[in-house]
Design a protein around this motif. Structure first.
Motif, mmCIF file in Angstrom:
data_model
loop_
_atom_site.group_PDB
_atom_site.id
_atom_site.type_symbol
_atom_site.label_atom_id
_atom_site.label_comp_id
_atom_site.label_asym_id
_atom_site.label_seq_id
_atom_site.Cartn_x
_atom_site.Cartn_y
_atom_site.Cartn_z
ATOM 1 N N GLY A 190 0.828 -1.213 0.000
ATOM 2 C CA GLY A 190 0.000 0.000 0.000
ATOM 3 C C GLY A 190 0.856 1.254 0.000
ATOM 4 N N ILE A 191 1.919 1.229 0.794
ATOM 5 C CA ILE A 191 2.855 2.367 0.814
ATOM 6 C C ILE A 191 3.522 2.510 -0.555
ATOM 7 N N ALA A 211 -4.522 14.793 -2.402
ATOM 8 C CA ALA A 211 -5.820 15.138 -2.986
ATOM 9 C C ALA A 211 -6.880 14.052 -2.793
ATOM 10 N N SER A 212 -6.466 12.870 -2.391
ATOM 11 C CA SER A 212 -7.384 11.725 -2.270
ATOM 12 C C SER A 212 -7.860 11.572 -0.833
ATOM 13 N N HIS A 213 -8.873 12.340 -0.477
ATOM 14 C CA HIS A 213 -9.360 12.335 0.896
ATOM 15 C C HIS A 213 -9.938 10.981 1.303
ATOM 16 N N TRP A 214 -10.522 10.271 0.357
ATOM 17 C CA TRP A 214 -11.014 8.921 0.651
ATOM 18 C C TRP A 214 -9.868 8.029 1.111
ATOM 19 N N LEU A 215 -8.676 8.260 0.552
ATOM 20 C CA LEU A 215 -7.517 7.450 0.903
ATOM 21 C C LEU A 215 -7.049 7.743 2.322
ATOM 22 N N HIS A 216 -7.212 8.964 2.773
ATOM 23 C CA HIS A 216 -6.856 9.310 4.151
ATOM 24 C C HIS A 216 -7.724 8.500 5.117
ATOM 25 N N ILE A 217 -8.999 8.364 4.780
ATOM 26 C CA ILE A 217 -9.911 7.568 5.622
ATOM 27 C C ILE A 217 -9.503 6.100 5.565
ATOM 28 N N LEU A 263 -8.378 3.645 8.616
ATOM 29 C CA LEU A 263 -8.977 2.337 8.888
ATOM 30 C C LEU A 263 -7.922 1.234 8.927
ATOM 31 N N VAL A 264 -6.927 1.329 8.062
ATOM 32 C CA VAL A 264 -5.836 0.341 8.074
ATOM 33 C C VAL A 264 -5.057 0.451 9.379
ATOM 34 N N VAL A 265 -4.827 1.663 9.852
ATOM 35 C CA VAL A 265 -4.142 1.838 11.142
ATOM 36 C C VAL A 265 -4.969 1.198 12.267
ATOM 37 N N LEU A 266 -6.289 1.383 12.236
ATOM 38 C CA LEU A 266 -7.156 0.721 13.223
ATOM 39 C C LEU A 266 -7.055 -0.791 13.113
ATOM 40 N N LEU A 267 -6.997 -1.295 11.892
ATOM 41 C CA LEU A 267 -6.864 -2.732 11.671
ATOM 42 C C LEU A 267 -5.531 -3.259 12.201
ATOM 43 N N ILE A 268 -4.490 -2.482 12.029
ATOM 44 C CA ILE A 268 -3.184 -2.864 12.578
ATOM 45 C C ILE A 268 -3.278 -2.924 14.108
ATOM 46 N N LEU A 275 -14.718 2.610 0.031
ATOM 47 C CA LEU A 275 -13.852 3.763 -0.240
ATOM 48 C C LEU A 275 -13.021 3.555 -1.499
ATOM 49 N N VAL A 276 -12.440 2.372 -1.660
ATOM 50 C CA VAL A 276 -11.553 2.109 -2.795
ATOM 51 C C VAL A 276 -12.319 2.107 -4.113
#
Length: 145
Positions: free
Chosen positions: A66-67, A80-86, A90-95, A137-138
């Protein structure tokens, strides 16, 4: 373009493998919390440990790819991709969820679990909700103004 497609493909492959494991692990915790049979509990301890250690590299590879995708597209795209920030949140929460599973694994290994099977059934729904949100989101890439 071919590199980008390979990155995306492997990102999704490792994500699916990661989610498969973190969907199944709490089901093992449910069974473990509800058993009174020591032999079954010992068997579940082994299954839980092997599963968590097996899927952890999939989670790491998912994040690294992903990185790499963000790097490939560039920081201007990311900004510019605000959906990606969300999605990243969520990935950080999953981690965090995944790391908490290591704590639960230790609790079960030491026979110190005090939570019910019901708790683990509810706990099992967290990654499902995160996955739903990430997929939406994706694919929809909503804009936020």
């Amino acid at each position: 373009m071919t590199t980008l497609l390979w990155l995306k493909a492997f990102h999704v492959i490792f994500m699916v493998a990661w989610f498969a494991g973190i969907f199944y692990l709490p089901r093992l915790f449910v069974n473990h919390a509800e058993t009174d049979n020591q032999a079954v509990a010992e068997h579940l301890k082994g299954m839980e440990k092997r599963l968590l250690y097996f899927v952890t590299p999939f989670g790491i590879l998912t994040v690294l790819l992903g990185i790499a995708l963000i790097h490939f597209y560039g920081m201007a795209w990311f900004a510019a991709s605000h959906w990606l920030h969300i999605k990243v949140t969520l990935v950080v929460l999953l981690i965090g969820y995944h790391i908490y599973c290591f704590k639960l694994l230790k609790t079960f290994a030491e026979d110190k679990n005090t939570r019910s099977g019901r708790f683990y059934r509810i706990f099992n729904e967290v990654p499902v909700l995160i996955l739903f949100a990430i997929i939406i989101l994706v694919y929809l890439k909503p804009t936020f103004s």
